[in-house]
Design an enzyme around this catalytic site. Structure first.
Site, PDB file in Angstrom:
ATOM      1  N   GLN A 116      47.150  46.948  44.399  1.00 33.56           N
ATOM      2  CA  GLN A 116      47.107  45.747  43.555  1.00 33.56           C
ATOM      3  C   GLN A 116      46.649  46.127  42.144  1.00 33.56           C
ATOM      4  O   GLN A 116      46.630  45.291  41.252  1.00 33.56           O
ATOM      5  CB  GLN A 116      46.154  44.702  44.140  1.00 33.56           C
ATOM      6  CG  GLN A 116      46.548  44.237  45.529  1.00 33.56           C
ATOM      7  CD  GLN A 116      45.476  43.389  46.156  1.00 33.56           C
ATOM      8  OE1 GLN A 116      45.472  42.150  46.071  1.00 33.56           O
ATOM      9  NE2 GLN A 116      44.531  44.057  46.795  1.00 33.56           N
ATOM     10  N   ASN A 117      46.269  47.390  41.984  1.00 36.36           N
ATOM     11  CA  ASN A 117      45.724  47.843  40.704  1.00 36.36           C
ATOM     12  C   ASN A 117      46.847  48.185  39.733  1.00 36.36           C
ATOM     13  O   ASN A 117      47.856  48.763  40.115  1.00 36.36           O
ATOM     14  CB  ASN A 117      44.816  49.065  40.912  1.00 36.36           C
ATOM     15  CG  ASN A 117      43.629  48.742  41.822  1.00 36.36           C
ATOM     16  OD1 ASN A 117      43.307  47.570  42.026  1.00 36.36           O
ATOM     17  ND2 ASN A 117      43.020  49.760  42.402  1.00 36.36           N
ATOM     18  N   ASP A 119      46.237  49.951  36.939  1.00 35.73           N
ATOM     19  CA  ASP A 119      45.623  50.935  36.025  1.00 35.73           C
ATOM     20  C   ASP A 119      46.314  52.294  35.994  1.00 35.73           C
ATOM     21  O   ASP A 119      45.893  53.197  35.280  1.00 35.73           O
ATOM     22  CB  ASP A 119      44.127  51.103  36.366  1.00 35.73           C
ATOM     23  CG  ASP A 119      43.886  51.467  37.842  1.00 35.73           C
ATOM     24  OD1 ASP A 119      42.864  51.029  38.396  1.00 35.73           O
ATOM     25  OD2 ASP A 119      44.727  52.183  38.437  1.00 35.73           O
ATOM     26  N   HIS A 134      51.287  44.439  41.848  1.00 38.11           N
ATOM     27  CA  HIS A 134      50.993  43.593  40.684  1.00 38.11           C
ATOM     28  C   HIS A 134      51.389  44.249  39.379  1.00 38.11           C
ATOM     29  O   HIS A 134      50.992  43.814  38.301  1.00 38.11           O
ATOM     30  CB  HIS A 134      49.496  43.225  40.665  1.00 38.11           C
ATOM     31  CG  HIS A 134      49.129  42.329  41.814  1.00 38.11           C
ATOM     32  ND1 HIS A 134      47.842  42.191  42.266  1.00 38.11           N
ATOM     33  CD2 HIS A 134      49.890  41.561  42.637  1.00 38.11           C
ATOM     34  CE1 HIS A 134      47.813  41.361  43.299  1.00 38.11           C
ATOM     35  NE2 HIS A 134      49.061  40.978  43.548  1.00 38.11           N
ATOM     36  N   CYS A 142      62.206  43.952  32.653  1.00 36.69           N
ATOM     37  CA  CYS A 142      63.142  42.861  32.368  1.00 36.69           C
ATOM     38  C   CYS A 142      63.000  41.801  33.456  1.00 36.69           C
ATOM     39  O   CYS A 142      63.112  42.114  34.649  1.00 36.69           O
ATOM     40  CB  CYS A 142      64.581  43.395  32.345  1.00 36.69           C
ATOM     41  SG  CYS A 142      65.812  42.073  32.275  1.00 36.69           S
ATOM     42  N   CYS A 172      70.972  44.099  30.291  1.00 30.16           N
ATOM     43  CA  CYS A 172      71.503  42.757  30.634  1.00 30.16           C
ATOM     44  C   CYS A 172      71.086  41.690  29.639  1.00 30.16           C
ATOM     45  O   CYS A 172      71.396  40.515  29.815  1.00 30.16           O
ATOM     46  CB  CYS A 172      71.030  42.351  32.037  1.00 30.16           C
ATOM     47  SG  CYS A 172      69.299  41.851  32.069  1.00 30.16           S
ATOM     48  N   GLY A 209      38.792  48.429  49.189  1.00 29.03           N
ATOM     49  CA  GLY A 209      38.267  47.885  47.931  1.00 29.03           C
ATOM     50  C   GLY A 209      38.971  46.653  47.433  1.00 29.03           C
ATOM     51  O   GLY A 209      39.239  46.524  46.233  1.00 29.03           O
ATOM     52  N   THR A 210      39.305  45.730  48.352  1.00 34.03           N
ATOM     53  CA  THR A 210      39.931  44.485  47.916  1.00 34.03           C
ATOM     54  C   THR A 210      39.230  43.294  48.554  1.00 34.03           C
ATOM     55  O   THR A 210      38.815  43.347  49.712  1.00 34.03           O
ATOM     56  CB  THR A 210      41.438  44.444  48.246  1.00 34.03           C
ATOM     57  OG1 THR A 210      41.996  43.194  47.800  1.00 34.03           O
ATOM     58  CG2 THR A 210      41.717  44.608  49.732  1.00 34.03           C
ATOM     59  N   ASN A 235      34.854  48.817  52.312  1.00 35.64           N
ATOM     60  CA  ASN A 235      34.348  47.881  51.312  1.00 35.64           C
ATOM     61  C   ASN A 235      32.854  47.703  51.566  1.00 35.64           C
ATOM     62  O   ASN A 235      32.462  47.485  52.712  1.00 35.64           O
ATOM     63  CB  ASN A 235      35.079  46.530  51.476  1.00 35.64           C
ATOM     64  CG  ASN A 235      34.859  45.614  50.292  1.00 35.64           C
ATOM     65  OD1 ASN A 235      33.778  45.582  49.712  1.00 35.64           O
ATOM     66  ND2 ASN A 235      35.896  44.884  49.908  1.00 35.64           N
TER      67      ASN A 235
END
Ligand code: APR
Length: 274
Positions: A116-117, A119, A134, A142, A172, A209-210, A235
């Site tokens: 989800q990072n 970075d 993400h 695009c 496009c 870690g989420t 975690n």
């Protein structure tokens, strides 16, 4: 001391589960990058803890007037918290947690990482099989055809784009935006498809870690467990997934993941082909 003994027992138990599994994947969150100096979003010191969770209409606002969005984002002095967050990401380097995941991939133990990072630290660390659900902060995308460019590559291709907003796709002519998924933006189809396929293949998922609160990513662990697979959570805090975890390693990833790799190597040896 008791906590350490308990954590080591969890690491040993988790290592055995992983070695006995056929197809282990990982779902990763901001906790993995804390040791690299990047704050989390929620919990103590989190970006949303400070600023409040953004509304779910970010993408809607972007599509309503992409030119205005780009003008505002290219020229605005964002608030100090966001500036501090951006500066932390700019100078961040992979930490022992990222390198441990590279190791598990090289041992052919970790088949795929859904992060989800945004970075880019998994790539810098050397991980290969990574899906950035993400997006990635150093890319543009695009909205029409999902074509992606590294920021610098796009600057080379469209030298004039900052004078002709919004930037358009040279394939496009769709509107181009940062690859990072905005609040309210659907996950690009091909990205989500890969995540769903990997989750279907998995008989073990490391939840690393989420806070396991943002969907669809937060749904993947229970997808794995609902088909009989195992959940291993790493975690320091409890999350909505903890009760469903086969094993919970209550500790920071930068310490727990290298110990987990050492434990796994102790079982299978160093040579992935053995
Ligand atoms: N090691 C492991 N986990 C840690 C560490 C650490 N050193 N430090 C904090 N954590 C845990 C926290 O206990 C928390 O459960 O990391 C988690 C961070 O949770 P969030 O800040 O919610 O981050 P994340 O789960 O990645 O958020 C998901 O929300 O806003 C969106 O797009 C954003 O991708 C992000 C998504």
């Amino acid at each position: 001391m008791e906590m350490e003994i308990k954590k080591q027992k969890s690491i040993s138990a988790a290592a055995k589960i992983i070695v006995q599994s056929r197809y282990t994947i990982a779902l990763i969150g901001a906790g993995l990058s804390v040791e690299s100096g990047i704050p989390t979003f929620r919990g103590a010191g989190g970006l949303w803890t400070k600023l409040g969770e953004p509304p779910n209409n970010g993408y809607e606002n972007f599509l309503a007037d992409p030119k205005a969005w780009w003008e505002q984002n290219l020229n605005s002095e964002v608030d100090p918290e966001r500036t501090q967050f951006r500066e932390a990401i700019e100078k961040a380097k992979p930490n022992p947690g990222h390198l441990a995941l590279v190791n598990l991939e090289k041992l052919n133990i970790l088949k795929h990482q859904i992060t989800q990072n945004i970075d880019n630290l998994h790539h810098i660390a050397g991980s290969k099989n990574v899906t950035e659900i993400h997006g990635n902060r150093i890319k543009l995308r695009c909205v029409n055809c999902d074509m992606r460019w590294h920021r610098d590559e796009f600057d080379q291709i469209r030298l004039d784009w900052k004078q002709n907003l919004p930037p358009k796709c040279n394939t496009c002519l769709g509107i181009v935006k940062p690859d990072t998924v905005m609040f309210g933006e659907p996950i690009p189809f091909s990205t989500l498809n890969t995540c769903v396929n990997e989750t279907r293949l998995a008989d073990c998922i490391l939840v690393i870690g989420t806070s396991a609160t943002v969907y669809p990513a937060a749904g993947f662990p229970r997808e794995v467990s609902s088909s009989g697979g195992k959940i291993i959570e790493i975690n320091p805090e409890e999350t909505p997934i903890s009760e469903a975890a086969t094993e919970s390693i209550k500790g920071p990833t930068e310490d727990s993941l290298p110990k987990l790799v050492a434990e796994i190597k102790g079982i299978i040896g160093d040579d992935p082909t053995s």
